[in-house]
Design a protein around this motif. Structure first.
Motif, PDB file in Angstrom:
ATOM      1  N   VAL A   1      -3.335  51.500 -27.827  1.00  0.00           N
ATOM      2  CA  VAL A   1      -2.818  50.301 -27.176  1.00  0.00           C
ATOM      3  C   VAL A   1      -4.016  49.459 -26.747  1.00  0.00           C
ATOM      4  O   VAL A   1      -4.923  49.949 -26.077  1.00  0.00           O
ATOM      5  CB  VAL A   1      -1.958  50.656 -25.946  1.00  0.00           C
ATOM      6  CG1 VAL A   1      -1.465  49.401 -25.262  1.00  0.00           C
ATOM      7  CG2 VAL A   1      -0.791  51.553 -26.338  1.00  0.00           C
ATOM      8  N   THR A   2      -4.008  48.199 -27.149  1.00  0.00           N
ATOM      9  CA  THR A   2      -5.069  47.266 -26.770  1.00  0.00           C
ATOM     10  C   THR A   2      -4.452  46.118 -25.990  1.00  0.00           C
ATOM     11  O   THR A   2      -3.443  45.555 -26.397  1.00  0.00           O
ATOM     12  CB  THR A   2      -5.794  46.723 -28.020  1.00  0.00           C
ATOM     13  OG1 THR A   2      -6.387  47.825 -28.708  1.00  0.00           O
ATOM     14  CG2 THR A   2      -6.870  45.732 -27.651  1.00  0.00           C
ATOM     15  N   VAL A   3      -5.072  45.800 -24.853  1.00  0.00           N
ATOM     16  CA  VAL A   3      -4.616  44.678 -24.029  1.00  0.00           C
ATOM     17  C   VAL A   3      -5.770  43.690 -23.916  1.00  0.00           C
ATOM     18  O   VAL A   3      -6.898  44.069 -23.605  1.00  0.00           O
ATOM     19  CB  VAL A   3      -4.170  45.160 -22.630  1.00  0.00           C
ATOM     20  CG1 VAL A   3      -3.779  43.978 -21.755  1.00  0.00           C
ATOM     21  CG2 VAL A   3      -3.016  46.147 -22.748  1.00  0.00           C
ATOM     22  N   GLY A   4      -5.477  42.419 -24.193  1.00  0.00           N
ATOM     23  CA  GLY A   4      -6.498  41.380 -24.145  1.00  0.00           C
ATOM     24  C   GLY A   4      -6.140  40.300 -23.152  1.00  0.00           C
ATOM     25  O   GLY A   4      -4.982  40.145 -22.759  1.00  0.00           O
ATOM     26  N   TRP A   5      -7.168  39.548 -22.736  1.00  0.00           N
ATOM     27  CA  TRP A   5      -6.977  38.447 -21.813  1.00  0.00           C
ATOM     28  C   TRP A   5      -8.110  37.443 -22.014  1.00  0.00           C
ATOM     29  O   TRP A   5      -9.163  37.779 -22.529  1.00  0.00           O
ATOM     30  CB  TRP A   5      -6.931  38.932 -20.363  1.00  0.00           C
ATOM     31  CG  TRP A   5      -8.233  39.486 -19.854  1.00  0.00           C
ATOM     32  CD1 TRP A   5      -9.170  38.836 -19.099  1.00  0.00           C
ATOM     33  CD2 TRP A   5      -8.754  40.806 -20.056  1.00  0.00           C
ATOM     34  NE1 TRP A   5     -10.227  39.670 -18.832  1.00  0.00           N
ATOM     35  CE2 TRP A   5      -9.996  40.889 -19.399  1.00  0.00           C
ATOM     36  CE3 TRP A   5      -8.286  41.933 -20.737  1.00  0.00           C
ATOM     37  CZ2 TRP A   5     -10.772  42.038 -19.414  1.00  0.00           C
ATOM     38  CZ3 TRP A   5      -9.066  43.083 -20.742  1.00  0.00           C
ATOM     39  CH2 TRP A   5     -10.279  43.126 -20.082  1.00  0.00           C
ATOM     40  N   ASN A   6      -7.862  36.207 -21.629  1.00  0.00           N
ATOM     41  CA  ASN A   6      -8.892  35.169 -21.677  1.00  0.00           C
ATOM     42  C   ASN A   6      -9.514  35.040 -20.294  1.00  0.00           C
ATOM     43  O   ASN A   6      -8.810  34.902 -19.299  1.00  0.00           O
ATOM     44  CB  ASN A   6      -8.309  33.819 -22.099  1.00  0.00           C
ATOM     45  CG  ASN A   6      -8.115  33.741 -23.587  1.00  0.00           C
ATOM     46  OD1 ASN A   6      -8.898  34.291 -24.364  1.00  0.00           O
ATOM     47  ND2 ASN A   6      -7.059  33.075 -24.011  1.00  0.00           N
TER      48      ASN A   6
ATOM     49  N   ALA B   1     -16.203  32.123 -26.441  1.00  0.00           N
ATOM     50  CA  ALA B   1     -15.324  31.566 -27.469  1.00  0.00           C
ATOM     51  C   ALA B   1     -14.961  32.578 -28.550  1.00  0.00           C
ATOM     52  O   ALA B   1     -14.128  32.300 -29.397  1.00  0.00           O
ATOM     53  CB  ALA B   1     -15.976  30.352 -28.114  1.00  0.00           C
ATOM     54  N   THR B   2     -15.565  33.762 -28.531  1.00  0.00           N
ATOM     55  CA  THR B   2     -15.283  34.768 -29.553  1.00  0.00           C
ATOM     56  C   THR B   2     -13.927  35.399 -29.292  1.00  0.00           C
ATOM     57  O   THR B   2     -13.696  35.989 -28.240  1.00  0.00           O
ATOM     58  CB  THR B   2     -16.369  35.864 -29.542  1.00  0.00           C
ATOM     59  OG1 THR B   2     -17.630  35.244 -29.709  1.00  0.00           O
ATOM     60  CG2 THR B   2     -16.128  36.873 -30.637  1.00  0.00           C
ATOM     61  N   LEU B   3     -13.017  35.278 -30.250  1.00  0.00           N
ATOM     62  CA  LEU B   3     -11.687  35.868 -30.117  1.00  0.00           C
ATOM     63  C   LEU B   3     -11.690  37.216 -30.830  1.00  0.00           C
ATOM     64  O   LEU B   3     -12.077  37.314 -31.989  1.00  0.00           O
ATOM     65  CB  LEU B   3     -10.632  34.936 -30.702  1.00  0.00           C
ATOM     66  CG  LEU B   3     -10.563  33.560 -30.041  1.00  0.00           C
ATOM     67  CD1 LEU B   3      -9.465  32.726 -30.659  1.00  0.00           C
ATOM     68  CD2 LEU B   3     -10.375  33.672 -28.543  1.00  0.00           C
ATOM     69  N   LEU B   4     -11.262  38.241 -30.129  1.00  0.00           N
ATOM     70  CA  LEU B   4     -11.320  39.611 -30.636  1.00  0.00           C
ATOM     71  C   LEU B   4      -9.995  40.022 -31.249  1.00  0.00           C
ATOM     72  O   LEU B   4      -8.925  39.680 -30.757  1.00  0.00           O
ATOM     73  CB  LEU B   4     -11.680  40.557 -29.483  1.00  0.00           C
ATOM     74  CG  LEU B   4     -12.969  40.202 -28.726  1.00  0.00           C
ATOM     75  CD1 LEU B   4     -13.093  41.061 -27.485  1.00  0.00           C
ATOM     76  CD2 LEU B   4     -14.170  40.377 -29.617  1.00  0.00           C
ATOM     77  N   GLU B   5     -10.067  40.771 -32.319  1.00  0.00           N
ATOM     78  CA  GLU B   5      -8.868  41.346 -32.929  1.00  0.00           C
ATOM     79  C   GLU B   5      -8.554  42.644 -32.204  1.00  0.00           C
ATOM     80  O   GLU B   5      -9.452  43.313 -31.742  1.00  0.00           O
ATOM     81  CB  GLU B   5      -9.111  41.625 -34.421  1.00  0.00           C
ATOM     82  CG  GLU B   5      -9.265  40.379 -35.264  1.00  0.00           C
ATOM     83  CD  GLU B   5      -8.009  39.536 -35.321  1.00  0.00           C
ATOM     84  OE1 GLU B   5      -6.899  40.087 -35.219  1.00  0.00           O
ATOM     85  OE2 GLU B   5      -8.130  38.322 -35.462  1.00  0.00           O
TER      86      GLU B   5
ATOM     87  N   LEU C   1      -7.792  37.331 -28.203  1.00  0.00           N
ATOM     88  CA  LEU C   1      -8.253  36.786 -26.928  1.00  0.00           C
ATOM     89  C   LEU C   1      -9.713  37.188 -26.739  1.00  0.00           C
ATOM     90  O   LEU C   1     -10.229  38.042 -27.458  1.00  0.00           O
ATOM     91  CB  LEU C   1      -7.373  37.298 -25.787  1.00  0.00           C
ATOM     92  CG  LEU C   1      -5.892  36.893 -25.882  1.00  0.00           C
ATOM     93  CD1 LEU C   1      -5.081  37.519 -24.772  1.00  0.00           C
ATOM     94  CD2 LEU C   1      -5.728  35.384 -25.854  1.00  0.00           C
ATOM     95  N   ASN C   2     -10.403  36.597 -25.749  1.00  0.00           N
ATOM     96  CA  ASN C   2     -11.847  36.805 -25.678  1.00  0.00           C
ATOM     97  C   ASN C   2     -12.300  38.036 -24.882  1.00  0.00           C
ATOM     98  O   ASN C   2     -13.486  38.311 -24.812  1.00  0.00           O
ATOM     99  CB  ASN C   2     -12.562  35.540 -25.198  1.00  0.00           C
ATOM    100  CG  ASN C   2     -12.264  35.184 -23.766  1.00  0.00           C
ATOM    101  OD1 ASN C   2     -11.641  35.930 -23.031  1.00  0.00           O
ATOM    102  ND2 ASN C   2     -12.700  34.012 -23.358  1.00  0.00           N
ATOM    103  N   ASN C   3     -11.401  38.776 -24.275  1.00  0.00           N
ATOM    104  CA  ASN C   3     -11.717  40.042 -23.603  1.00  0.00           C
ATOM    105  C   ASN C   3     -10.605  41.023 -23.923  1.00  0.00           C
ATOM    106  O   ASN C   3      -9.431  40.636 -24.024  1.00  0.00           O
ATOM    107  CB  ASN C   3     -11.780  39.866 -22.080  1.00  0.00           C
ATOM    108  CG  ASN C   3     -12.947  39.035 -21.644  1.00  0.00           C
ATOM    109  OD1 ASN C   3     -14.064  39.515 -21.580  1.00  0.00           O
ATOM    110  ND2 ASN C   3     -12.700  37.761 -21.353  1.00  0.00           N
ATOM    111  N   GLN C   4     -10.937  42.290 -24.040  1.00  0.00           N
ATOM    112  CA  GLN C   4      -9.888  43.286 -24.260  1.00  0.00           C
ATOM    113  C   GLN C   4     -10.374  44.676 -23.905  1.00  0.00           C
ATOM    114  O   GLN C   4     -11.562  44.931 -23.818  1.00  0.00           O
ATOM    115  CB  GLN C   4      -9.358  43.243 -25.683  1.00  0.00           C
ATOM    116  CG  GLN C   4     -10.316  43.655 -26.759  1.00  0.00           C
ATOM    117  CD  GLN C   4      -9.721  43.469 -28.143  1.00  0.00           C
ATOM    118  OE1 GLN C   4      -8.834  42.646 -28.352  1.00  0.00           O
ATOM    119  NE2 GLN C   4     -10.206  44.227 -29.108  1.00  0.00           N
ATOM    120  N   THR C   5      -9.391  45.545 -23.701  1.00  0.00           N
ATOM    121  CA  THR C   5      -9.658  46.953 -23.442  1.00  0.00           C
ATOM    122  C   THR C   5      -8.630  47.773 -24.203  1.00  0.00           C
ATOM    123  O   THR C   5      -7.524  47.293 -24.456  1.00  0.00           O
ATOM    124  CB  THR C   5      -9.631  47.259 -21.935  1.00  0.00           C
ATOM    125  OG1 THR C   5     -10.077  48.580 -21.714  1.00  0.00           O
ATOM    126  CG2 THR C   5      -8.244  47.073 -21.345  1.00  0.00           C
TER     127      THR C   5
END
Length: 153
Positions: A121-126, A131-135, A139-143
């Motif tokens: 499970v990956t959760v992302g947030w801005n 500006a780098t969007l992660l897969e 979004l630009n931050n995730q865990t």
């Protein structure tokens, strides 16, 4: 004839140069402290978002671990699939509502002896100006959190 009195200068305060040097040193110290405070506030803000993202990932991981996975039947939620499309999750936090994106991947890692599934499970947030969007959340931050479950027969 000659006056042998020595002229002595008694200083009763600070000169303007001494005051200016003291103010310059004080200003440099205060700017350093202000920068440290700004960095601490930024880090705290990032940690609040990261903690909330981890909570959302843990909740979803716990829900999926509770799904049926046995010989008699396996839940549709545990069907192996690549990353799901990011699902928006709105959370009320201190300063208002924030949107996180959650994506799930289920992988079969069965062997001849056991039936296993990996759940990630990956959760992302801005947050911030990165500006780098992660897969896979775009979004630009995730865990991410993951676990492996075994068929319970």
């Amino acid at each position: 004839m000659f006056n042998d009195k020595k002229i002595t200068h008694q200083q009763h305060g600070f000169s303007l140069v001494e005051v200016m040097v003291a103010l310059l040193i004080f200003m440099v110290i205060m700017l350093g402290l202000a920068q440290g405070e700004i960095t601490a506030l930024w880090t705290q803000s990032r940690n609040i978002f990261r903690d909330e993202a981890l909570r959302l990932a843990e909740d979803e991981l716990s829900r999926l671990k509770g799904e049926q996975f046995s010989l008699s039947g396996t839940s549709a939620a545990l069907t192996p699939a690549s990353w799901s499309a990011p699902q928006d999750v709105v959370v009320r936090m201190r300063r208002g509502n924030f949107t996180f994106a959650r994506s799930i991947q289920i992988t079969d890692i069965a062997t001849d002896a056991t039936a296993l599934k990996r759940i990630e499970v990956t959760v992302g947030w801005n947050h911030g100006s990165n500006a780098t969007l992660l897969e896979p959340t775009k979004l630009n931050n995730q865990t991410s959190l993951s676990t492996i479950i075994v068929r319970g027969d």
